[in-house]
Every structure is written in structure tokens, then in C-alpha cells.
Scaffold this active site. Structure first.
Site, PDB file in Angstrom:
ATOM      1  N   THR A 209       0.857  -1.191   0.000  1.00  0.00           N
ATOM      2  CA  THR A 209       0.000   0.000   0.000  1.00  0.00           C
ATOM      3  C   THR A 209       0.893   1.239   0.000  1.00  0.00           C
ATOM      4  O   THR A 209       2.090   1.149  -0.303  1.00  0.00           O
ATOM      5  CB  THR A 209      -0.999  -0.026   1.180  1.00  0.00           C
ATOM      6  N   ASN A 210       0.333   2.398   0.323  1.00  0.00           N
ATOM      7  CA  ASN A 210       1.136   3.622   0.384  1.00  0.00           C
ATOM      8  C   ASN A 210       0.662   4.486   1.551  1.00  0.00           C
ATOM      9  O   ASN A 210      -0.233   4.096   2.294  1.00  0.00           O
ATOM     10  CB  ASN A 210       1.061   4.373  -0.948  1.00  0.00           C
ATOM     11  N   ARG A 211       1.232   5.681   1.676  1.00  0.00           N
ATOM     12  CA  ARG A 211       1.014   6.482   2.895  1.00  0.00           C
ATOM     13  C   ARG A 211      -0.206   7.397   2.823  1.00  0.00           C
ATOM     14  O   ARG A 211      -0.384   8.260   3.680  1.00  0.00           O
ATOM     15  CB  ARG A 211       2.272   7.301   3.175  1.00  0.00           C
ATOM     16  N   SER A 212      -1.062   7.243   1.838  1.00  0.00           N
ATOM     17  CA  SER A 212      -2.224   8.155   1.755  1.00  0.00           C
ATOM     18  C   SER A 212      -3.168   7.934   2.940  1.00  0.00           C
ATOM     19  O   SER A 212      -3.586   6.820   3.228  1.00  0.00           O
ATOM     20  CB  SER A 212      -2.974   7.908   0.440  1.00  0.00           C
ATOM     21  N   ALA A 276      -4.437   7.749  -4.017  1.00  0.00           N
ATOM     22  CA  ALA A 276      -3.090   7.295  -4.352  1.00  0.00           C
ATOM     23  C   ALA A 276      -3.214   5.816  -4.731  1.00  0.00           C
ATOM     24  O   ALA A 276      -3.279   4.941  -3.864  1.00  0.00           O
ATOM     25  CB  ALA A 276      -2.159   7.483  -3.171  1.00  0.00           C
TER      26      ALA A 276
END
Ligand code: PMT
Length: 401
Positions: A209-212, A276
Site C-alpha cells: 500500500t502507500n502512505r495516503s 493514491a
């Protein structure tokens, strides 16, 4: 929206921290002013910690304190730099001062100096509320344009049932938003917003995943809703509550987001993709937890579909807004994405700067438009960035009407 919360001295002041939190959840930035008596019921330290701002308690603070001189002239600066003054709870004494122009402390002086809408939520003993002097002050305030959220009938602190209890906090928050509601300039629109990250499963316990955090997209959905749009919010997993009045569609993976966006975008006149989205996903998702065996593990990734590009190819008359999270050549990359994805506007986000991008409450962006315009927004709360993006959508639409 910036709200100045005035707290005065009655037992209902213990509800003020909760009111502050509810307003924050709706995207408000809060500054607090407390009267001397209010501090007998709730402490400035609590409100400073929750609001993350200095709490104003005195007209003439200690001149030896580092901020003493600043605070002494702050009632004028504060009065002019807020969107709304909310006094909750408001005592009979404060109502009397406001109604008669008495300025003998920080809050009453600030009230006289401000030109923004004022909402007061009185709370007091039932006999006090009924008293003709209090009722005359309430009528006087209403005639001056002050918005009164009447107290409710209920169980009072002194153990009797009567009218005087502070209105339900949700009722107060609703009134704040009604009073400060921005122009209904998206009334004829359906706005579809995507927000948050997408998650790509590796096995039943691991994922990419990512930091959004979803903050930017949720603020956009809230702003569109406040400005009258029917609003659809398609979001990957976040810790946020969906804004009130918005149709919320939860997704997890890029494939799920794609499916929902393609299903719902025909209803929309404006599509804003703040999500994101994971560009890659594992080629396969293991059915069982992958066991370690001491050797390096190779994870093969395959590209995800580009949802925005797909929508861009069939957008017809819709306004399509993309974001670009970049760490280098921000404007150049932004211009490229604007063209490649057939966008009308692109919000170029330099996520390497402090106070911008992932998970922060503020953002720093440049809005690029298909017709060659460029608007730089310095660091400001995501709620304000959201409204500015909506303003630029309207301006673009007007230029191409
Ligand atoms: O959520 P927050 O913590 O508040 O952070 C906000 C934010 C940094 C996530 C937001 O401001 C932002 O920049 N969002 C876009 C992030 C991103 O994925 O950028 P990108 O350059 O990789 O993608 C460009 C655009 O194409 C985006 O509109 C994206 O939604 C879209 N896209 C990308 C890949 C893909 N497979 N499908 C897409 O639709």
C-alpha cells in the site's frame, strides 16, 4: 473553515472539548477563547491540546510572557481572521454583554470587533432562561443578526427538568455549517471523488500500500457537498469518517476502485481523483500465508490498470481532475500527466516538502489546467486547498462555456 470557539462559565462548558472535536471532524480549524469563569469548568490546557492552538484567556496577559504583547492586540487579528464565531455554552452574562455592547474581557471585545457570522448556544438554569431580561437580550441579539441555537428542555445540572440545557452538539455543528455555508455553486453537479490508498494483497496477512491518509480526498468530498453537489466518495481503507451527506463507497484494491469508478462515473459531471492508486500489484496472491525459508524472496509485480486514463478516454463533457504526487520535476511531470490522461485540471503535489502530501493536514500544490493556466497555492489546510480546487473547476468551466 476557521471557527473561533468562545467558551463561557457554566457547567455545560464540560461539553466544549467534545464540540471542538466534532467541528474538527467536519474539517474546521479551531481557535479557542475562554472567559475567566469558563476556566472553573474546563482547563485551557485541554482545549490547547485538542485544538493544537494557543487558547486565549485574558485581555491583558502577563507582559513578561514571551507572547504577552502579541496576545494583547490579538482580539482584532483573531476577529478578522476567522470565518465564524461560535459561543457555546453562552451564559446569561455573556448574552447581556453582547446584546448591550459591553466589552470588558477578551471574548466580548472580540465579539464587537468581528464582522463574521456569530452563532451563540445559550445554556443556563430554566428560570434564568425564562427571565424577561434574558429573553429581551436574546431578542436584541437576534435583531442584530446573531444566530441563536436555543437551549433544550431536559435534565439540568440542578436536578430538575426544564428548558436551559445546551442544545445537542450535533445541532450546534449543523447550525454552524448552515450559517457559514459557502455559495451553493455546485448545486447542479454530481461530483465523484476518489480518496485514500489502494491495497494489493500478497497473501492473507500481507499487502502492498502507500502512505495516503485520505485527508485530501475527504476534504474535497466535504467541500463539494457543502457547495451543494450530490457527492460520491470512493475510498480505499482510511481511518477517517466519511463526511456527512456524502454517498460513501468503500473499496480496497485498485481493481475494486476501477470497477466502482467505471460503474459510477457516468452519473458524474465532475470527477476528482485524489486517491493514491497502487501502480503495481503482485502477479499472484497466495492463498495461504507465505512461509519464510531463510532465502531471499522474489515478489513479481504486474502493472495495475490506470483508472484515470481509462476515464479520460471516455469522459465526454465531464470535467476530469487528476492529482500527481511527485518528488522531482513536479510541474514537468504534472504537465505530462495532464496530457497523457486527457485531464482538464491537474493538481501537482510536491510530496517531498514539509507540510505537503501524504497524511499532513496541510498541502502545497500547483493547479495546472488544460488551457495553460497555472495557480500555485502556498501551504494551507487541506480544506482550503479543496475549496480552491473547486473554485478553479468553476473558473475553467466558465472559460469553456
Ligand atoms: O490522502 P492524503 O494523506 O491526504 O494525501 C494526499 C495525496 C498525496 C494522496 C494526494 O494529494 C495526491 O497527490 N494524490 C495522487 C497520488 C497519486 O497516486 O499520484 P500519481 O501521480 O501516482 O497518479 C496520478 C493520478 O492518476 C492520480 O489522480 C491517481 O489517482 C491516478 N491513478 C494513478 C494510478 C492508477 N493506476 N490509476 C489512477 O487512476
Amino acid at each position: 473553515m476557521k471557527v473561533l470557539l468562545g467558551i463561557t462559565g457554566c457547567i455545560a462548558a464540560y461539553k466544549a472539548p467534545e464540540l471542538l472535536r466534532l467541528l474538527q471532524k467536519r474539517g474546521c480549524e479551531i481557535h479557542v477563547v475562554m472567559t475567566e469563569n469558563a476556566q472553573n469548568f474546563v482547563t485551557p490546557a485541554t482545549l490547547a491540546a485538542l485544538s493544537r492552538n494557543h487558547v486565549y484567556t485574558a485581555m491583558f496577559p502577563d507582559p513578561d510572557s514571551p507572547s504577552g504583547l502579541d496576545v494583547a492586540i490579538d482580539h482584532i487579528r483573531l476577529a478578522h481572521s476567522t470565518d465564524l464565531l461560535l459561543v457555546a455554552p453562552a451564559t446569561a452574562n455573556t448574552l447581556a454583554k453582547f446584546a448591550n455592547g459591553i466589552a470588558d474581557d477578551f471574548l466580548s471585545t472580540l465579539y464587537l470587533a468581528t464582522k463574521v457570522p456569530v452563532v451563540v448556544a445559550p445554556a443556563m438554569n430554566a428560570d434564568m432562561w425564562r427571565h424577561p431580561a434574558v429573553q429581551a437580550n436574546v431578542r436584541q441579539l437576534a435583531s442584530l443578526g446573531v444566530n441563536i441555537v436555543e437551549p433544550e428542555e431536559g435534565y439540568l445540572a440542578e436536578g430538575i427538568i426544564g428548558k436551559g440545557r445546551l442544545a445537542a452538539l450535533e445541532t450546534i455543528v449543523e447550525r454552524v455549517f448552515q450559517v457559514a455555508a459557502p455559495a451553493q455553486d455546485f448545486l447542479n453537479d454530481t461530483v465523484l471523488v476518489t480518496a485514500g490508498p489502494t491495497c494489493e494483497d500478497i497473501d492473507p496477512v500481507r499487502f502492498l500500500t502507500n502512505r495516503s491518509s485520505g485527508k485530501m480526498g475527504y476534504q474535497l468530498a466535504q467541500a463539494a457537498r457543502l457547495r451543494g453537489a450530490r457527492t460520491l466518495l470512493i475510498s480505499g481503507p482510511t481511518r477517517l469518517d466519511p463526511p456527512a451527506g456524502v454517498e460513501f463507497i468503500a473499496v480496497r484494491s485498485t481493481e475494486q476502485m476501477r470497477e466502482k469508478v467505471l460503474q459510477r462515473f457516468p452519473e458524474a459531471s465532475v470527477v476528482i481523483k485524489a486517491a493514491a492508486v497502487a501502480d503495481f500489484k503482485p502477479k499472484t496472491t497466495a492463498g495461504q500465508k507465505i512461509k519464510k525459508d531463510g532465502k531471499p524472496m522474489v515478489l513479481q509485480l504486474v502493472p495495475n490498470p490506470d483508472i484515470l486514463k481509462e476515464v479520460g478516454a471516455k469522459k465526454q463533457g465531464r470535467i476530469l481532475v487528476g492529482f500527481a504526487a511527485e518528488t522531482e520535476s513536479v510541474l514537468l511531470n504534472g504537465q505530462r500527466k495532464l496530457k497523457e490522461k486527457f485531464l482538464d485540471l491537474l493538481v501537482a503535489n510536491d510530496v517531498s516538502q514539509a507540510g505537503a502530501g501524504f497524511d499532513s493536514d496541510t498541502n502545497i500544490v500547483t493547479i495546472l489546467t488544460r488551457d495553460g493556466q497555472q495557480f500555485r497555492l502556498d501551504k494551507r489546510p487541506k480544506a482550503e486547498v479543496a475549496h480552491e480546487i473547486l473554485n478553479q473547476i468553476l473558473a475553467f468551466r466558465k472559460r469553456h462555456a
